[in-house]
Design an enzyme around this catalytic site. Structure first.
Site, PDB file in Angstrom:
ATOM      1  N   THR A  74      56.343  59.637 -12.821  1.00  0.00           N
ATOM      2  CA  THR A  74      55.759  58.329 -13.120  1.00  0.00           C
ATOM      3  C   THR A  74      56.486  57.672 -14.281  1.00  0.00           C
ATOM      4  O   THR A  74      56.831  56.491 -14.225  1.00  0.00           O
ATOM      5  CB  THR A  74      54.259  58.485 -13.427  1.00  0.00           C
ATOM      6  OG1 THR A  74      53.599  58.905 -12.235  1.00  0.00           O
ATOM      7  CG2 THR A  74      53.652  57.180 -13.909  1.00  0.00           C
ATOM      8  N   ASN A 159      57.190  60.347   0.057  1.00  0.00           N
ATOM      9  CA  ASN A 159      56.270  61.442  -0.270  1.00  0.00           C
ATOM     10  C   ASN A 159      55.182  61.637   0.777  1.00  0.00           C
ATOM     11  O   ASN A 159      54.601  62.715   0.866  1.00  0.00           O
ATOM     12  CB  ASN A 159      55.627  61.180  -1.637  1.00  0.00           C
ATOM     13  CG  ASN A 159      54.980  59.813  -1.728  1.00  0.00           C
ATOM     14  OD1 ASN A 159      55.611  58.803  -1.404  1.00  0.00           O
ATOM     15  ND2 ASN A 159      53.743  59.774  -2.149  1.00  0.00           N
ATOM     16  N   THR A 245      59.840  63.738 -29.392  1.00  0.00           N
ATOM     17  CA  THR A 245      60.299  65.107 -29.592  1.00  0.00           C
ATOM     18  C   THR A 245      60.469  65.802 -28.246  1.00  0.00           C
ATOM     19  O   THR A 245      59.575  65.727 -27.393  1.00  0.00           O
ATOM     20  CB  THR A 245      59.271  65.876 -30.441  1.00  0.00           C
ATOM     21  OG1 THR A 245      59.170  65.227 -31.700  1.00  0.00           O
ATOM     22  CG2 THR A 245      59.697  67.327 -30.637  1.00  0.00           C
ATOM     23  N   CYS A 341      41.998  56.470  -4.942  1.00  0.00           N
ATOM     24  CA  CYS A 341      41.941  55.716  -6.189  1.00  0.00           C
ATOM     25  C   CYS A 341      41.436  56.634  -7.294  1.00  0.00           C
ATOM     26  O   CYS A 341      41.065  57.780  -7.063  1.00  0.00           O
ATOM     27  CB  CYS A 341      41.077  54.481  -6.058  1.00  0.00           C
ATOM     28  SG  CYS A 341      39.313  54.792  -6.254  1.00  0.00           S
TER      29      CYS A 341
END
Lengths: 401, 357
Positions: A74, A159, A245, A341
């Site tokens: 994402t 996907n 980091t 959802c």
């Protein structure tokens, strides 16, 4: 509920961590050190991160400097779509069109729609074949002369229905009119041959947990000459494009997983493909009107598999996908209906709608995906219950009239 | 039994599901998504249909170790409950949406689907006792919900389990706290789940628009004021009439006539009725022989009054009340009880009030 171990047929959602990944990560987690620190502990951490960068780059045909570690698919999709858009528009204010396939993952679609709503982008939807593929002809049509196009984003492998597109051909076409191309290859790496440099794409998304690596670790492969505006500002890590980091243990795990997945790909996908073909044939034998969504099982594109070897996506006319999933879950068989959802409400798959399926067919579908731990016994377990489950789901209808 | 626990995300349905697990049932949790445009977070203490409520329900299901799914029934709910609610008000009646939801959603659409999927019953957190097909008031009379379940038929009750009817709400919260449920202290939901701000009149105004008309005093036949829409009124209503009549005696809504948009008001004496007519009744068991004497509850939060129940010519019921009642509002349900101070009042059935006569 069954007391035995569930039959896991949802490897495209996530797949079990490889033993060598677990070992490498555990070892790294036991060490102190920030890869940005200058002392010995920091140097050791940096060395582990950079070795992993090189290892991942080698596995996917990229240069180490082209690997930007992120938190996963994402983030990589958001960074590529927004970052390339902003950089291209900053260089030329006319570049506001984003050429995108409607069958993309929501991480791409929602990023594009956000840019359209808030940043003046215009969306140019690519025409998608009924099997989910984006063709060079469709891309040429959407690009036009390319002068007002900020970027193209089109996935390497879908996907949901497993369609593999010829991304190299699409990238070549986009470059012909001076437009960069991003591809979401989250499902493709380790399943079909993926070579970043050879493909010519400008940016490529991948993530660890689809490969046997950890969740929360992914990468954006970004060509050295690609301009990308950062989303995250801070310490200037990752070419100043992605501050934060470095999660060294996760990065180590990602690299071990990617190297392992690529190394084992040929033998593993042949076995997974055999199991998948058995699964589809067996389901269709029990439910003769079940329909396969996406490309044919033996489809070929650009000399390689035209469909992900572990993907079986089927519609069961007259049955609701969420009823099927619930009944299979009760039998200990785990699969997916596609997207839900945030509240968990099942939605008709936007991918199936994009390839022209009617909403009933979209709502009546299930995705079964196999992976590195799948066995004949898993397929047998599904085939033992799918017939009665579909019968029952058909009788259940839904609260619709 | 294989049972489906309807889990709203509130404390009652959470404990009901837990008790069903304790009772040895094979329990699956389901959250019903009823609103087409779901809010991410609850607004205030009201409502049961936000994403946060679904999350709360899922948390409890995960702790109980039961499967959990969300069923999208927004279309059915909108059509059968919300649109019905608006249409009833537009027609000058006062609907009860919770009763409608039990009748058409929870113990119809959900129960039918559950049965088709192989479940024996639906478990809910309603406060009412149900044993051997006999529906009774909760032991907690302040929380009793038998009124909104009075519409269920024997077949629907055969597919229902109400684990909470034998305990107080306080005890329900104790059980939730003992089990460490995060919803143990969650505020009760109030009023109408699809009107989260509680402003029913505002909701109806948005749906129906302003429909101004006269407020008429029944005693004189004169117009004593104006209103913005008859849907803002309920028969028996006293407050918020927005008119001042010469004397200081309170006035009540006597009638609502939606075509001429007339709201008629009158004194307490004029508002009292002893005769009530209903539409065709439903019964929780085999239809009883009429006439009979029973207690009747005429609105969601009201006491039961003794009455004689007669058949009327049109297939409905004619109720003769033992004492005058105000606020007999068309559209509300007249739920009949067989009084039983020991075991709890037994629900016989109900009819929708058509008019006072």
């Amino acid at each position: 509920m069954t007391s035995s171990v569930p039959v896991y047929l949802d490897h495209a959602a996530t797949t079990p961590v490889l033993p060598e990944v677990l070992a490498a990560m555990t070892e790294q987690l036991g060490r102190v050190g920030n890869a940005s620190s200058l002392h010995a502990s920091g140097r050791a951490a940096r060395r582990a991160a950079e070795q992993s960068r090189e290892r991942l780059a080698e596995a996917v045909g990229a240069r180490p400097s082209e690997v930007l570690f992120t938190s996963g698919g994402t983030e990589s999709d958001n960074l590529a779509v927004k970052g390339l858009y902003w950089a291209r528009r900053a260089a030329d204010a006319h570049r506001r069109r984003i050429v995108v396939s409607p069958a993309e993952h929501h991480a791409v679609l929602d990023s594009v729609e956000w840019l359209a709503k808030h940043e003046g982008a215009e969306v140019a939807w690519l025409a998608v074949e009924t099997d989910g593929r984006v063709t060079p002809a469709a891309l040429a049509e959407a690009l036009g002369d390319g002068r007002d196009v900020a970027l193209v984003s089109t996935m390497w492998a879908n996907n949901e229905i497993g369609t593999v597109s010829d991304v190299a051909a699409l990238a070549e076409l986009a470059h012909g009119v001076g437009v960069p191309l991003h591809t979401d290859a989250v499902q493709a790496v380790g399943q079909v041959p993926v070579d970043f440099t050879a493909s010519g794409v400008d940016a490529l998304t991948l993530t660890g947990h689809k490969l046997g690596g950890p969740m929360g670790a992914g990468a954006l492969l970004l060509r050295r000459d690609a301009e990308c505006t950062p989303l995250l500002h801070g310490g200037g890590q990752e070419r100043d494009v992605r501050s934060g980091t470095l999660d060294v243990a996760a990065i180590v795990g990602l690299a071990v997983a990617a190297a392992g997945a690529v190394r084992s790909r040929v033998g593993r996908t042949a076995e997974i493909g055999r199991l998948r073909d058995r699964l589809v044939a067996g389901v269709v034998e029990q439910v003769p009107d079940a329909q396969l969504n996406g490309p044919a099982l033996d489809d070929v594109v650009a000399g390689g598999p035209g469909r992900l070897p572990g993907n079986a996506h089927l519609s069961f006319p007259g049955a609701e996908g969420d009823a099927l999933l619930m009944l299979l879950d009760a039998q200990g068989v785990e699969c997916s209906t596609g997207s839900a959802c945030s509240a968990g409400v099942a939605r008709p798959s936007h991918v199936l709608l994009a390839v022209g399926a009617d909403p009933h067919r979209a709502r009546s579908s299930l995705r079964f995906t196999l992976g590195h731990t799948s066995t004949d016994a898993d397929v047998d377990a599904l085939l033992a219950v799918i017939g009665p489950v579909v019968d029952r789901a058909r009788r259940a209808g839904l609260g619709r009239r | 039994m294989r049972v489906l626990a309807a889990m709203s995300g509130g404390v009652d349905s959470a404990v009901a599901a837990a008790l069903a697990v304790d009772a040895g049932h094979d329990v699956t949790g389901v959250h019903l998504a009823l609103s087409p445009d779901r809010q991410t977070l609850r607004s205030g203490a009201r409502g049961c249909c936000s994403v946060e409520d679904a999350h709360d329900a899922r948390r409890v299901a995960d702790e109980l170790g039961i499967p959990f799914y969300v069923w999208d029934l927004a279309d059915r709910f909108t059509e059968d409950v919300v649109d019905d609610f608006v249409a009833e008000y537009a027609a000058g009646r006062t609907p009860n949406p919770c009763l409608r939801c039990n009748e058409r959603i929870k113990f119809a659409a959900v129960l039918d689907r559950a049965r088709a999927l192989g479940f024996d019953a639906v478990v809910t957190g309603h406060h009412a006792r149900l044993a051997d097909g006999v529906l009774r008031r909760s032991v907690d009379l302040a929380k009793d919900q038998s009124y909104v379940l009075g519409v269920l038929t024997a077949d629907q009750l055969a597919g229902a389990v109400f684990p909470l009817g034998g305990m107080t709400k306080e005890r329900v919260r104790e059980i939730a706290a003992e089990r460490g449920f995060a919803v143990a202290a969650k505020p009760d939901s109030h009023d109408i789940c699809f009107i989260p701000d509680g402003d029913t009149r505002g909701f109806l105004t948005r749906r129906l628009g302003e429909r101004p008309g006269p407020v008429v005093d029944a005693a004189t036949g004169t117009t004593v004021g104006q209103h913005a829409g008859t849907y803002g009124f309920t028969v028996g209503q006293r407050r918020g009439l927005g008119v001042a009549v010469g004397d200081a005696r309170p006035r009540y809504v006597l009638g609502i006539e939606p075509v001429s948009r007339t709201v008629t008001i009158g004194t307490a004496e004029q508002a009292g009725v002893t005769g009530v007519r209903t539409g065709p009744p439903t019964w929780t068991a085999q239809a009883p022989r009429l006439p009979l004497t029973a207690g009747v509850q005429l609105r969601a939060h009201g006491a039961s009054v003794p009455c004689a129940v007669h058949p009327d010519d049109g297939g409905g019921l004619r109720l003769v009340l033992a004492e005058q009642q105000r606020g007999v509002a068309p559209g509300q349900s007249a739920v009949l009880y067989h009084p039983d101070p020991v075991e709890g009042d037994r629900v016989l059935g109900q009819g929708t009030i058509t008019h006072a006569a």
